[in-house]
Scaffold this active site. Structure first.
Site, short mmCIF file in Angstrom:
data_model
loop_
_atom_site.label_atom_id
_atom_site.label_comp_id
_atom_site.label_asym_id
_atom_site.label_seq_id
_atom_site.Cartn_x
_atom_site.Cartn_y
_atom_site.Cartn_z
N LEU A 147 0.81 -1.21 0.00
CA LEU A 147 0.00 0.00 0.00
C LEU A 147 0.85 1.26 0.00
O LEU A 147 0.36 2.35 -0.32
CB LEU A 147 -0.93 0.01 1.22
CG LEU A 147 -1.90 -1.17 1.32
CD1 LEU A 147 -2.63 -1.15 2.65
CD2 LEU A 147 -2.89 -1.14 0.17
N LYS A 170 2.51 -2.40 8.93
CA LYS A 170 3.62 -1.52 8.57
C LYS A 170 4.92 -2.23 8.95
O LYS A 170 5.15 -2.56 10.10
CB LYS A 170 3.53 -0.19 9.31
CG LYS A 170 4.73 0.72 9.02
CD LYS A 170 4.63 2.06 9.71
CE LYS A 170 3.67 2.96 8.99
NZ LYS A 170 3.63 4.32 9.58
N LYS A 174 14.72 -2.12 10.97
CA LYS A 174 15.42 -1.75 12.20
C LYS A 174 16.65 -0.89 11.93
O LYS A 174 16.95 0.04 12.68
CB LYS A 174 15.84 -3.02 12.97
CG LYS A 174 14.69 -3.74 13.64
CD LYS A 174 15.19 -4.93 14.45
CE LYS A 174 14.05 -5.58 15.22
NZ LYS A 174 14.52 -6.74 16.02
N ASP A 263 -1.68 16.28 16.48
CA ASP A 263 -1.61 16.42 15.02
C ASP A 263 -2.94 16.04 14.38
O ASP A 263 -2.98 15.30 13.40
CB ASP A 263 -0.47 15.56 14.46
CG ASP A 263 -0.07 15.98 13.04
OD1 ASP A 263 -0.39 17.12 12.65
OD2 ASP A 263 0.55 15.17 12.33
N GLU A 501 -15.59 -4.07 26.45
CA GLU A 501 -16.36 -4.82 27.44
C GLU A 501 -17.85 -4.75 27.10
O GLU A 501 -18.58 -5.75 27.21
CB GLU A 501 -16.11 -4.26 28.84
CG GLU A 501 -14.71 -4.53 29.36
CD GLU A 501 -14.41 -3.82 30.67
OE1 GLU A 501 -13.50 -4.27 31.39
OE2 GLU A 501 -15.07 -2.81 30.98
#
Length: 579
Positions: A147, A170, A174, A263, A501
């Site tokens: 994507l 995603k 690293k 944001d 819940e």
């Protein structure tokens, strides 16, 4: 077609201020371009005209999680990033007489007393199942199309192998992350895993292998807020009120949990599906943080059109989110931002001044109440600015408030909910948070919000009581019912009912515990596929249980005493109504 919740903006490195970029650093805002969205008819969205040079980025995606890098030693970049301006049915009630309810209450007293003396309880919040896992993610997911991709990694559309549920992943390299970025990744995960709200993106898992991190979230396919508006032939105040109410509901929940988003903008408002009645969700908590009411925040983060003036002054509170909501609503109603400029610096200077107008050409058809509401959201003094809770009570929003009639069938489902054993509570919680579909949950969230009178994203004892009094008038009986409900479904023992819940208890139990879902759940917990669930396997999904809790689980359902749970024991424990 792809999920906009997966737009890979982690690929863009954010400095102290994330800004809107376009090739010539100009914002075309001529008078002829400021046509109100509410007047546009079948024309293209004005938002599309105002911020037109953005098409080259429409294939970028992001999860509700991003990596942001602060480089405070460097001068803030003046390059302006492009601003992509993409702008109920109540189930038939089932009746139950007061006398029938009384008989059921009496018949369950013995069961309740037994349940209360079960022994030690384990707290089961939504965060219980969001564990950081090491190993091959390909064991659990089939990877589909990419994507989005960039310097940090890729975003994929994936399918969970056992349940068939579509999700977004995603993948983050690293070796592309510095230590600060890595800490931001885990900070955002910890924020998202504790947010349980129908209008906030859901995080499922975090995986890591030798080379990558993988964040697994729900897949939102409905597109950004302004994308939806561009497809509409007309746009009304009632639709704007519906959208901003959902954003404010998410904001209230965050603020109640002492989390500030920092944001909020249309790119971070995503619809669940392409259905015209689809609900929306807030994503991208990469700049979010826990806040302290006694201490102002100082780091300058945000996006120029939506950033609050006090953020530019390095001293602000959670009310910076309210300013952003005011800007979003202004754009929804007229098609352009209240603070504009040809460069980033011009935009920010106008934000600092905080003066805006309602051009009669565009605003004459907009109600006085809407303009007053925007003014209260965009007050320069944060102390005089509305809080998120106050905003939801504004007369303009009240005018377009949805029905408050409570669905009796949902309340009956909650009354009949049974999950006295620790393992059954855990499994039903897992099924609702990790295995339910968006459509199933969406059917329940409006009922949750009808009961949630103060809009904080939780149901209190008093709110439940008012709900039950709306379907029967016996106060004593209603109080007994609510006490029973809280005892049964408050599985994280917070004293309040969280959204998950509520869904766990409100969903039809036969539907939640269908044969296929029970079989899928067993396969997920039975990690090695030998037909049994061991303590170690359960802990892979739920985290450390402790010997006492495991012993209690075995005493509840290990009928043959072999120290593990077979499929037959699993099914019997889940599907028997009385345990």
């Amino acid at each position: 077609m792809g999920s906009k919740c997966c737009r890979d903006d982690s690929i863009q490195i954010k400095d102290e201020i994330q800004t809107a970029q376009y090739p010539d650093a100009t914002l075309p805002l001529g008078p002829k371009q400021k046509e109100s969205l509410s007047q546009q008819g079948s024309k293209n969205s004005q938002v599309q005209e105002i911020l037109v040079p953005i098409d080259k980025k429409q294939n970028e995606y992001e999860l509700g999680s991003e990596i942001h890098v602060d480089k405070e030693q460097k001068q803030v970049a003046t390059v302006v990033q492009e601003q992509q301006q993409k702008i109920e049915e109540i189930v038939q009630s089932q009746k139950m007489t007061t006398e029938q309810i009384k008989k059921e209450v009496q018949s369950q007293n013995q069961e309740d007393n037994c349940a209360k003396s079960m022994g030690k309880k384990i707290k089961l919040g939504v965060e219980t199942f969001v564990q950081s896992k090491v190993g091959s993610i390909g064991t659990h997911y089939n990877f589909g199309k990419v994507l989005g991709q960039g310097a940090f990694g890729k975003v994929w559309k994936v399918t969970h192998k056992t349940t068939g549920l579509v999700r977004a992943i995603k993948q983050i390299k690293k070796n592309s992350l510095i230590k600060e970025e890595e800490s931001r990744l885990f900070s955002e995960m910890n924020i998202l895993k504790n947010l349980d709200h129908p209008h906030i993106v859901k995080l499922f898992e975090l995986f890591q292998d030798e080379n990558n991190y993988y964040l697994v979230t729900e897949y939102l396919s409905g597109g950004e807020l302004f994308d939806r508006i561009k497809k509409m032939s007309s746009f009304s105040e009632s639709i704007a009120a519906d959208y901003i109410r959902q954003i404010l509901l998410a904001t209230v929940h965050c603020h109640e949990k002492k989390i500030v988003h920092r944001d909020l903008k249309p790119e971070n408002i995503i619809f669940i599906s392409e259905d015209p009645k689809s609900q929306l969700k807030v994503i991208d908590f990469g700049t979010s943080r826990k806040f302290d009411n006694q201490k102002a925040m100082s780091k300058r983060l945000g996006t120029p059109y939506y950033i609050a003036p006090e953020v530019l002054g390095h001293s602000y509170t959670e009310k910076c989110d309210i300013w952003s909501c005011g800007v979003i609503l202004y754009i929804l109603l007229c098609g352009y931002p209240p603070f504009v400029g040809k460069t980033e610096n011009q935009i920010l200077e106008r934000v600092k001044i905080g003066k805006f107008t309602f051009d009669p050409e565009d605003w004459d058809s907009i109600s006085k109440e809407a303009k007053e509401f925007i003014t209260k959201l965009l007050r320069m003094d944060p102390n005089k600015r509305l809080s998120a809770k106050q905003a939801l009570e504004d007369p303009w929003l009240a005018k377009y408030a949805p029905s408050t009639q409570v669905n009796r069938k949902v309340l009956d489902n909650i009354r009949q909910f049974q999950a006295q054993t620790v393992l059954k509570q855990a499994l039903m919680s897992y099924m609702i948070t990790q295995m339910s579909t968006q459509k199933e949950i969406q059917e329940l969230q409006k009922e949750f919000q009808r009961l949630d009178i103060n809009n904080d994203g939780f149901l209190s004892k008093d709110e439940f009581l008012k709900g039950y009094l709306s379907i029967q008038n016996d106060l004593k009986l209603a109080e007994e019912e609510v006490e029973k409900i809280l005892e049964k479904i408050d599985i994280n023992q917070s004293g309040l009912i969280d959204f998950s819940e509520f869904c766990m208890a409100a969903m039809n139990q036969e539907k939640l515990l269908s044969v296929s879902r029970v079989e899928q759940a067993f396969k997920i917990f039975d990690q090695n596929g030998d037909g049994f669930i061991s303590k170690k396997e359960l802990e892979i999904v739920m985290g450390d249980l402790g010997d006492d809790v495991w012993s209690q689980i075995l005493s509840d359902c290990d009928n043959n005493g072999d120290g593990q749970i077979s499929y037959e024991e699993f099914v019997k424990m889940l599907q028997n109504k009385k345990l």
